[in-house]
Design a protein around this motif. Structure first.
Motif, PDB file in Angstrom:
ATOM      1  N   MET A  18       0.834  -1.204   0.000  1.00 42.04           N
ATOM      2  CA  MET A  18       0.000   0.000   0.000  1.00 42.04           C
ATOM      3  C   MET A  18       0.869   1.254   0.000  1.00 42.04           C
ATOM      4  N   ALA A  19       1.894   1.291   0.834  1.00 43.72           N
ATOM      5  CA  ALA A  19       2.768   2.462   0.877  1.00 43.72           C
ATOM      6  C   ALA A  19       3.422   2.698  -0.479  1.00 43.72           C
ATOM      7  N   ASP A  20       3.889   1.647  -1.128  1.00 49.49           N
ATOM      8  CA  ASP A  20       4.484   1.781  -2.462  1.00 49.49           C
ATOM      9  C   ASP A  20       3.472   2.317  -3.467  1.00 49.49           C
ATOM     10  N   PHE A  21       2.245   1.781  -3.431  1.00 48.19           N
ATOM     11  CA  PHE A  21       1.199   2.218  -4.353  1.00 48.19           C
ATOM     12  C   PHE A  21       0.904   3.706  -4.173  1.00 48.19           C
ATOM     13  N   TYR A  22       0.684   4.121  -2.936  1.00 48.88           N
ATOM     14  CA  TYR A  22       0.363   5.523  -2.656  1.00 48.88           C
ATOM     15  C   TYR A  22       1.555   6.431  -2.941  1.00 48.88           C
ATOM     16  N   ARG A  23       2.755   5.994  -2.577  1.00 42.80           N
ATOM     17  CA  ARG A  23       3.945   6.801  -2.818  1.00 42.80           C
ATOM     18  C   ARG A  23       4.081   7.083  -4.314  1.00 42.80           C
ATOM     19  N   ASP A  24       3.863   6.064  -5.142  1.00 47.18           N
ATOM     20  CA  ASP A  24       3.975   6.230  -6.582  1.00 47.18           C
ATOM     21  C   ASP A  24       2.856   7.111  -7.133  1.00 47.18           C
ATOM     22  N   LEU A  25       1.622   6.814  -6.783  1.00 46.04           N
ATOM     23  CA  LEU A  25       0.475   7.544  -7.343  1.00 46.04           C
ATOM     24  C   LEU A  25       0.437   8.992  -6.868  1.00 46.04           C
ATOM     25  N   LEU A  26       0.719   9.217  -5.591  1.00 48.73           N
ATOM     26  CA  LEU A  26       0.644  10.567  -5.034  1.00 48.73           C
ATOM     27  C   LEU A  26       1.972  11.316  -5.083  1.00 48.73           C
ATOM     28  N   GLU A  27       3.014  10.644  -5.592  1.00 52.95           N
ATOM     29  CA  GLU A  27       4.349  11.229  -5.652  1.00 52.95           C
ATOM     30  C   GLU A  27       4.755  11.717  -4.260  1.00 52.95           C
ATOM     31  N   ALA A  28       4.522  10.862  -3.279  1.00 51.76           N
ATOM     32  CA  ALA A  28       4.769  11.176  -1.877  1.00 51.76           C
ATOM     33  C   ALA A  28       6.218  10.909  -1.491  1.00 51.76           C
ATOM     34  N   ASP A  29       6.594  11.463  -0.366  1.00 50.56           N
ATOM     35  CA  ASP A  29       7.934  11.258   0.169  1.00 50.56           C
ATOM     36  C   ASP A  29       7.946  10.074   1.131  1.00 50.56           C
ATOM     37  N   GLU A  30       9.079   9.417   1.204  1.00 50.05           N
ATOM     38  CA  GLU A  30       9.234   8.367   2.209  1.00 50.05           C
ATOM     39  C   GLU A  30       9.295   9.025   3.566  1.00 50.05           C
ATOM     40  N   ALA A  31       8.899   8.272   4.582  1.00 51.12           N
ATOM     41  CA  ALA A  31       8.962   8.756   5.958  1.00 51.12           C
ATOM     42  C   ALA A  31       9.420   7.608   6.842  1.00 51.12           C
ATOM     43  N   SER A  33       9.391   4.687   9.363  1.00 52.30           N
ATOM     44  CA  SER A  33       8.331   3.771   9.776  1.00 52.30           C
ATOM     45  C   SER A  33       8.687   3.194  11.132  1.00 52.30           C
ATOM     46  N   TRP A  34       7.694   2.769  11.891  1.00 49.56           N
ATOM     47  CA  TRP A  34       7.922   2.178  13.205  1.00 49.56           C
ATOM     48  C   TRP A  34       6.784   1.243  13.551  1.00 49.56           C
ATOM     49  N   GLY A  35       7.077   0.326  14.449  1.00 46.25           N
ATOM     50  CA  GLY A  35       6.057  -0.618  14.902  1.00 46.25           C
ATOM     51  C   GLY A  35       5.356  -1.263  13.726  1.00 46.25           C
ATOM     52  N   PRO A  36       4.029  -1.297  13.750  1.00 45.08           N
ATOM     53  CA  PRO A  36       3.276  -1.928  12.663  1.00 45.08           C
ATOM     54  C   PRO A  36       3.055  -1.014  11.465  1.00 45.08           C
ATOM     55  N   PHE A  37       3.574   0.228  11.510  1.00 48.19           N
ATOM     56  CA  PHE A  37       3.258   1.229  10.500  1.00 48.19           C
ATOM     57  C   PHE A  37       4.336   1.367   9.438  1.00 48.19           C
ATOM     58  N   THR A  38       3.893   1.398   8.180  1.00 47.97           N
ATOM     59  CA  THR A  38       4.733   1.798   7.058  1.00 47.97           C
ATOM     60  C   THR A  38       4.209   3.165   6.651  1.00 47.97           C
ATOM     61  N   ASN A  39       5.061   4.181   6.677  1.00 45.72           N
ATOM     62  CA  ASN A  39       4.631   5.570   6.565  1.00 45.72           C
ATOM     63  C   ASN A  39       5.125   6.250   5.303  1.00 45.72           C
ATOM     64  N   ILE A  40       4.313   7.198   4.810  1.00 45.33           N
ATOM     65  CA  ILE A  40       4.724   8.116   3.751  1.00 45.33           C
ATOM     66  C   ILE A  40       4.226   9.496   4.133  1.00 45.33           C
ATOM     67  N   LEU A  41       4.781  10.504   3.490  1.00 43.07           N
ATOM     68  CA  LEU A  41       4.447  11.887   3.783  1.00 43.07           C
ATOM     69  C   LEU A  41       3.935  12.557   2.525  1.00 43.07           C
ATOM     70  N   ILE A  42       2.732  13.162   2.617  1.00 45.93           N
ATOM     71  CA  ILE A  42       2.183  13.911   1.482  1.00 45.93           C
ATOM     72  C   ILE A  42       2.223  15.396   1.823  1.00 45.93           C
ATOM     73  N   GLY A  43       1.647  16.226   0.952  1.00 47.46           N
ATOM     74  CA  GLY A  43       1.673  17.672   1.126  1.00 47.46           C
ATOM     75  C   GLY A  43       1.185  18.137   2.484  1.00 47.46           C
ATOM     76  N   ASP A  44       1.657  19.314   2.870  1.00 49.64           N
ATOM     77  CA  ASP A  44       1.313  19.945   4.142  1.00 49.64           C
ATOM     78  C   ASP A  44       1.743  19.123   5.341  1.00 49.64           C
ATOM     79  N   GLY A  45       2.716  18.227   5.152  1.00 47.20           N
ATOM     80  CA  GLY A  45       3.236  17.446   6.258  1.00 47.20           C
ATOM     81  C   GLY A  45       2.292  16.385   6.783  1.00 47.20           C
ATOM     82  N   VAL A  46       1.329  15.966   5.970  1.00 42.49           N
ATOM     83  CA  VAL A  46       0.368  14.940   6.397  1.00 42.49           C
ATOM     84  C   VAL A  46       1.006  13.559   6.266  1.00 42.49           C
TER      85      VAL A  46
END
Length: 124
Positions: A18-31, A33-46
C-alpha cells in the motif's frame, strides 16, 4: 480555524504494498516507519500510515487534491497499468474521468479495496 489535519492510519492487507502504491500515485515522500506502520508523507506534512488492522475493515474513501500536471501523470499510470477506474463514485462510467467542480477527477480502488478519488479542484 486552528486545527490542521496531521495523520491517518489506512487499514491495509499489505502495508508495504500500500505504501508503495500511494507513494507512486501521489508522488509522496518516504517517511520513517515504526512498529506496525509503514509511513509516507504527502503535502502539508500529512503522514499516511499503513498497517494491518486486528479486525476486518470496511472500505473507506480517500480524496486527494492534485494539480493538473500531477493528475496527468497519475492518470497515465492508472490507464497504462490497466487499473480499473471510473468517472463517478457509483462506478457507472468505467474508463473515464470527470470534469466536475471546474476541474477533473477520477475514482479507483487501492490494493486493499479502499476508494480513491483524485481531483484537480476542491469542492469548496
Amino acid at each position: 480555524m486552528t486545527a490542521r489535519f496531521n495523520h491517518t492510519i489506512i487499514a491495509s492487507q499489505d502495508a508495504a504494498e500500500m505504501a508503495d502504491f500511494y507513494r507512486d500515485l501521489l508522488e509522496a515522500d518516504e517517511a520513517p516507519s515504526w512498529g506496525p506502520f509503514t509511513n509516507i508523507l504527502i503535502g502539508d506534512g500529512v503522514l499516511l500510515q499503513f498497517a494491518a488492522p486486528p479486525i476486518e475493515f470496511p472500505p473507506q474513501h480517500y480524496a486527494y487534491l492534485v494539480d493538473d500536471e500531477h493528475f496527468d501523470r497519475a492518470y497515465a499510470k492508472i490507464a497504462g497499468s490497466g487499473r480499473e477506474h471510473w468517472a463517478d463514485p457509483q462506478r457507472t462510467r468505467p474508463g473515464e474521468i470527470n470534469d466536475e467542480h471546474g476541474g477533473r477527477g477520477v475514482y479507483l480502488l487501492d490494493p486493499s479495496g479502499h476508494y480513491l478519488e483524485l481531483i484537480t479542484r476542491p469542492y469548496l
